[in-house]
Structures are given as structure tokens and as C-alpha cells.
Write a protein that holds these residues in place. Structure first.
Motif, PDB file in Angstrom:
ATOM      1  N   LEU A  10      51.488  34.582 -34.578  1.00  0.00           N
ATOM      2  CA  LEU A  10      50.743  35.603 -33.860  1.00  0.00           C
ATOM      3  C   LEU A  10      51.691  36.702 -33.394  1.00  0.00           C
ATOM      4  CD1 LEU A  10      47.945  36.267 -32.721  1.00  0.00           C
ATOM      5  CD2 LEU A  10      48.542  34.933 -30.715  1.00  0.00           C
ATOM      6  N   ASP A  11      51.271  37.946 -33.519  1.00  0.00           N
ATOM      7  CA  ASP A  11      52.038  39.096 -33.049  1.00  0.00           C
ATOM      8  C   ASP A  11      51.178  39.833 -32.022  1.00  0.00           C
ATOM      9  OD1 ASP A  11      53.814  41.203 -32.745  1.00  0.00           O
ATOM     10  OD2 ASP A  11      53.231  42.188 -34.608  1.00  0.00           O
ATOM     11  N   PRO A  12      51.100  39.306 -30.791  1.00  0.00           N
ATOM     12  CA  PRO A  12      50.152  39.841 -29.813  1.00  0.00           C
ATOM     13  C   PRO A  12      50.400  41.293 -29.412  1.00  0.00           C
ATOM     14  CG  PRO A  12      51.614  38.254 -28.775  1.00  0.00           C
ATOM     15  CD  PRO A  12      51.900  38.221 -30.250  1.00  0.00           C
ATOM     16  N   LYS A  13      51.637  41.740 -29.462  1.00  0.00           N
ATOM     17  CA  LYS A  13      51.935  43.121 -29.064  1.00  0.00           C
ATOM     18  C   LYS A  13      52.002  44.064 -30.257  1.00  0.00           C
ATOM     19  CE  LYS A  13      54.358  41.857 -24.877  1.00  0.00           C
ATOM     20  NZ  LYS A  13      55.555  42.025 -24.068  1.00  0.00           N
ATOM     21  N   SER A  14      51.794  43.533 -31.465  1.00  0.00           N
ATOM     22  CA  SER A  14      51.843  44.326 -32.706  1.00  0.00           C
ATOM     23  C   SER A  14      53.155  45.084 -32.847  1.00  0.00           C
ATOM     24  CB  SER A  14      50.658  45.289 -32.777  1.00  0.00           C
ATOM     25  OG  SER A  14      49.453  44.574 -32.796  1.00  0.00           O
ATOM     26  N   THR A  15      54.247  44.412 -32.522  1.00  0.00           N
ATOM     27  CA  THR A  15      55.557  45.064 -32.595  1.00  0.00           C
ATOM     28  C   THR A  15      56.509  44.411 -33.588  1.00  0.00           C
ATOM     29  OG1 THR A  15      56.345  43.713 -30.751  1.00  0.00           O
ATOM     30  CG2 THR A  15      55.448  45.887 -30.210  1.00  0.00           C
ATOM     31  N   ALA A  16      56.099  43.305 -34.191  1.00  0.00           N
ATOM     32  CA  ALA A  16      56.984  42.621 -35.139  1.00  0.00           C
ATOM     33  C   ALA A  16      57.173  43.486 -36.377  1.00  0.00           C
ATOM     34  CB  ALA A  16      56.402  41.269 -35.529  1.00  0.00           C
ATOM     35  N   PRO A  58      39.770  36.814 -33.688  1.00  0.00           N
ATOM     36  CA  PRO A  58      40.239  35.686 -32.883  1.00  0.00           C
ATOM     37  C   PRO A  58      39.189  34.592 -32.722  1.00  0.00           C
ATOM     38  CG  PRO A  58      39.653  37.480 -31.456  1.00  0.00           C
ATOM     39  CD  PRO A  58      39.485  37.988 -32.866  1.00  0.00           C
ATOM     40  N   ASN A  59      38.713  34.049 -33.840  1.00  0.00           N
ATOM     41  CA  ASN A  59      37.794  32.918 -33.764  1.00  0.00           C
ATOM     42  C   ASN A  59      38.111  31.921 -34.870  1.00  0.00           C
ATOM     43  OD1 ASN A  59      36.110  33.463 -36.146  1.00  0.00           O
ATOM     44  ND2 ASN A  59      35.329  35.190 -34.968  1.00  0.00           N
ATOM     45  N   VAL A  60      37.762  30.692 -34.626  1.00  0.00           N
ATOM     46  CA  VAL A  60      38.106  29.600 -35.528  1.00  0.00           C
ATOM     47  C   VAL A  60      37.421  29.760 -36.880  1.00  0.00           C
ATOM     48  CG1 VAL A  60      37.985  27.097 -35.833  1.00  0.00           C
ATOM     49  CG2 VAL A  60      38.545  28.050 -33.607  1.00  0.00           C
ATOM     50  N   ARG A  61      36.218  30.258 -36.893  1.00  0.00           N
ATOM     51  CA  ARG A  61      35.481  30.419 -38.154  1.00  0.00           C
ATOM     52  C   ARG A  61      36.199  31.379 -39.101  1.00  0.00           C
ATOM     53  NH1 ARG A  61      29.535  32.110 -37.220  1.00  0.00           N
ATOM     54  NH2 ARG A  61      30.586  34.067 -36.850  1.00  0.00           N
ATOM     55  N   CYS A  62      36.660  32.491 -38.591  1.00  0.00           N
ATOM     56  CA  CYS A  62      37.385  33.461 -39.404  1.00  0.00           C
ATOM     57  C   CYS A  62      38.722  32.876 -39.870  1.00  0.00           C
ATOM     58  CB  CYS A  62      37.601  34.744 -38.609  1.00  0.00           C
ATOM     59  SG  CYS A  62      38.348  36.065 -39.571  1.00  0.00           S
ATOM     60  N   PHE A  63      39.409  32.168 -38.983  1.00  0.00           N
ATOM     61  CA  PHE A  63      40.674  31.533 -39.336  1.00  0.00           C
ATOM     62  C   PHE A  63      40.475  30.511 -40.458  1.00  0.00           C
ATOM     63  CE2 PHE A  63      43.410  27.824 -38.810  1.00  0.00           C
ATOM     64  CZ  PHE A  63      44.645  28.408 -39.071  1.00  0.00           C
ATOM     65  N   ASP A  64      39.462  29.654 -40.322  1.00  0.00           N
ATOM     66  CA  ASP A  64      39.192  28.644 -41.344  1.00  0.00           C
ATOM     67  C   ASP A  64      38.900  29.281 -42.699  1.00  0.00           C
ATOM     68  OD1 ASP A  64      39.594  26.578 -39.558  1.00  0.00           O
ATOM     69  OD2 ASP A  64      37.456  26.310 -39.132  1.00  0.00           O
ATOM     70  N   LEU A  65      38.148  30.355 -42.704  1.00  0.00           N
ATOM     71  CA  LEU A  65      37.835  31.051 -43.952  1.00  0.00           C
ATOM     72  C   LEU A  65      39.108  31.615 -44.585  1.00  0.00           C
ATOM     73  CD1 LEU A  65      35.676  32.039 -45.923  1.00  0.00           C
ATOM     74  CD2 LEU A  65      35.467  34.095 -44.497  1.00  0.00           C
ATOM     75  N   THR A 120      49.156  25.718 -39.171  1.00  0.00           N
ATOM     76  CA  THR A 120      48.695  24.764 -38.155  1.00  0.00           C
ATOM     77  C   THR A 120      48.857  25.288 -36.736  1.00  0.00           C
ATOM     78  OG1 THR A 120      49.287  22.970 -39.638  1.00  0.00           O
ATOM     79  CG2 THR A 120      48.917  22.395 -37.343  1.00  0.00           C
ATOM     80  N   SER A 121      50.027  25.821 -36.404  1.00  0.00           N
ATOM     81  CA  SER A 121      50.239  26.274 -35.027  1.00  0.00           C
ATOM     82  C   SER A 121      49.363  27.480 -34.692  1.00  0.00           C
ATOM     83  CB  SER A 121      51.710  26.593 -34.771  1.00  0.00           C
ATOM     84  OG  SER A 121      52.138  27.653 -35.588  1.00  0.00           O
ATOM     85  N   LEU A 122      49.133  28.365 -35.656  1.00  0.00           N
ATOM     86  CA  LEU A 122      48.249  29.505 -35.417  1.00  0.00           C
ATOM     87  C   LEU A 122      46.823  29.024 -35.173  1.00  0.00           C
ATOM     88  CD1 LEU A 122      47.723  32.554 -35.280  1.00  0.00           C
ATOM     89  CD2 LEU A 122      47.390  32.500 -37.759  1.00  0.00           C
ATOM     90  N   ILE A 131      44.526  29.751 -31.823  1.00  0.00           N
ATOM     91  CA  ILE A 131      43.194  30.359 -31.862  1.00  0.00           C
ATOM     92  C   ILE A 131      42.172  29.438 -31.209  1.00  0.00           C
ATOM     93  CG2 ILE A 131      41.332  31.091 -33.398  1.00  0.00           C
ATOM     94  CD1 ILE A 131      43.537  32.160 -35.267  1.00  0.00           C
ATOM     95  N   ALA A 132      42.276  28.149 -31.497  1.00  0.00           N
ATOM     96  CA  ALA A 132      41.333  27.191 -30.909  1.00  0.00           C
ATOM     97  C   ALA A 132      41.477  27.111 -29.390  1.00  0.00           C
ATOM     98  CB  ALA A 132      41.544  25.819 -31.527  1.00  0.00           C
ATOM     99  N   SER A 133      42.668  27.405 -28.876  1.00  0.00           N
ATOM    100  CA  SER A 133      42.892  27.307 -27.433  1.00  0.00           C
ATOM    101  C   SER A 133      42.530  28.578 -26.676  1.00  0.00           C
ATOM    102  CB  SER A 133      44.352  26.944 -27.150  1.00  0.00           C
ATOM    103  OG  SER A 133      45.203  28.030 -27.473  1.00  0.00           O
ATOM    104  N   LEU A 134      42.135  29.638 -27.378  1.00  0.00           N
ATOM    105  CA  LEU A 134      41.731  30.864 -26.692  1.00  0.00           C
ATOM    106  C   LEU A 134      40.510  30.587 -25.826  1.00  0.00           C
ATOM    107  CD1 LEU A 134      41.993  33.536 -29.533  1.00  0.00           C
ATOM    108  CD2 LEU A 134      43.478  33.306 -27.552  1.00  0.00           C
ATOM    109  N   PRO A 135      40.446  31.206 -24.667  1.00  0.00           N
ATOM    110  CA  PRO A 135      39.260  31.018 -23.814  1.00  0.00           C
ATOM    111  C   PRO A 135      38.005  31.479 -24.550  1.00  0.00           C
ATOM    112  CG  PRO A 135      40.983  32.193 -22.635  1.00  0.00           C
ATOM    113  CD  PRO A 135      41.424  32.077 -24.066  1.00  0.00           C
ATOM    114  N   ASP A 136      36.914  30.754 -24.354  1.00  0.00           N
ATOM    115  CA  ASP A 136      35.660  31.097 -25.019  1.00  0.00           C
ATOM    116  C   ASP A 136      35.195  32.500 -24.672  1.00  0.00           C
ATOM    117  OD1 ASP A 136      35.431  28.772 -26.429  1.00  0.00           O
ATOM    118  OD2 ASP A 136      34.248  27.763 -24.897  1.00  0.00           O
ATOM    119  N   SER A 137      35.488  32.965 -23.474  1.00  0.00           N
ATOM    120  CA  SER A 137      35.043  34.298 -23.076  1.00  0.00           C
ATOM    121  C   SER A 137      35.716  35.364 -23.931  1.00  0.00           C
ATOM    122  CB  SER A 137      35.341  34.557 -21.604  1.00  0.00           C
ATOM    123  OG  SER A 137      36.727  34.466 -21.350  1.00  0.00           O
TER     124      SER A 137
END
Length: 89
Positions: A17-23, A32-39, A59-61, A65-71
Motif C-alpha cells: 500500500l502507498d497511502p501517501k502516493s509518494t512511492a 478499498p474493498n475486499v471484493r475489488c481486491f479479490d477480483l 497476502t499482507s495487502l 484491506i480486510a482490516s479497514l473500518p467498515d465506515s
């Protein structure tokens, strides 16, 4: 959210994950949802999008994603435009 090819503690290629888009280097964007990741995993999209010849571990990504808050997931889904692709116009 933006992801890039990186390496884990053992030097194996992984998608990170590159949360700040600086890599540096080529990045790809993912909802940021499991369905999109699985696809993306099923279609082997990360290797193509990041132009990585080696198999990238995800796996770690997936765990992040699965641990992101549902909100956060729901807010992103609400912000996405809804389209009806069934019509011909």
C-alpha cells in the motif's frame, strides 16, 4: 488507494500500500474493498498493472484491506457513481 510493487522483510516481491502516493515507480489504483481486491487477485491484475515479471505476493495487502473500518469502505462505495450498464444507450 494506490499500491506499488515492493519487497517484504525477506526480499520477496509483494504488493504494498502507498497511502501517501509518494512511492517511486509504477503504481496502480484499487478500490478499498475486499471484493475489488479479490477480483484483482483472480485476474492476476497486479503483475500486469505494475509491470512486474515476478509473482507478487498479495497476502499482507489483503489483510490490510480486510482490516479497514467498515465506515471507510462504505463511504468510498457511496462516493462512486452508480451506473446501469444494462441499457444500450
Amino acid at each position: 488507494m494506490r499500491v506499488v510493487a515492493g519487497s517484504d522483510a525477506l526480499g520477496r516481491p509483494v504488493v504494498v500500500l502507498d497511502p501517501k502516493s509518494t512511492a517511486t515507480g509504477r503504481g496502480a489504483h484499487l478500490h478499498p474493498n475486499v471484493r475489488c481486491f479479490d477480483l484483482a487477485v483472480r485476474k492476476r491484475a497486479f503483475g500486469r498493472a505494475l509491470r512486474s515479471g515476478a509473482g507478487l505476493a498479495t497476502t499482507s495487502l489483503g489483510e490490510q484491506i480486510a482490516s479497514l473500518p467498515d465506515s471507510d469502505k462504505q463511504n468510498h462505495l457511496k462516493a462512486s457513481p452508480t451506473r446501469d450498464w444494462s441499457s444500450s444507450s
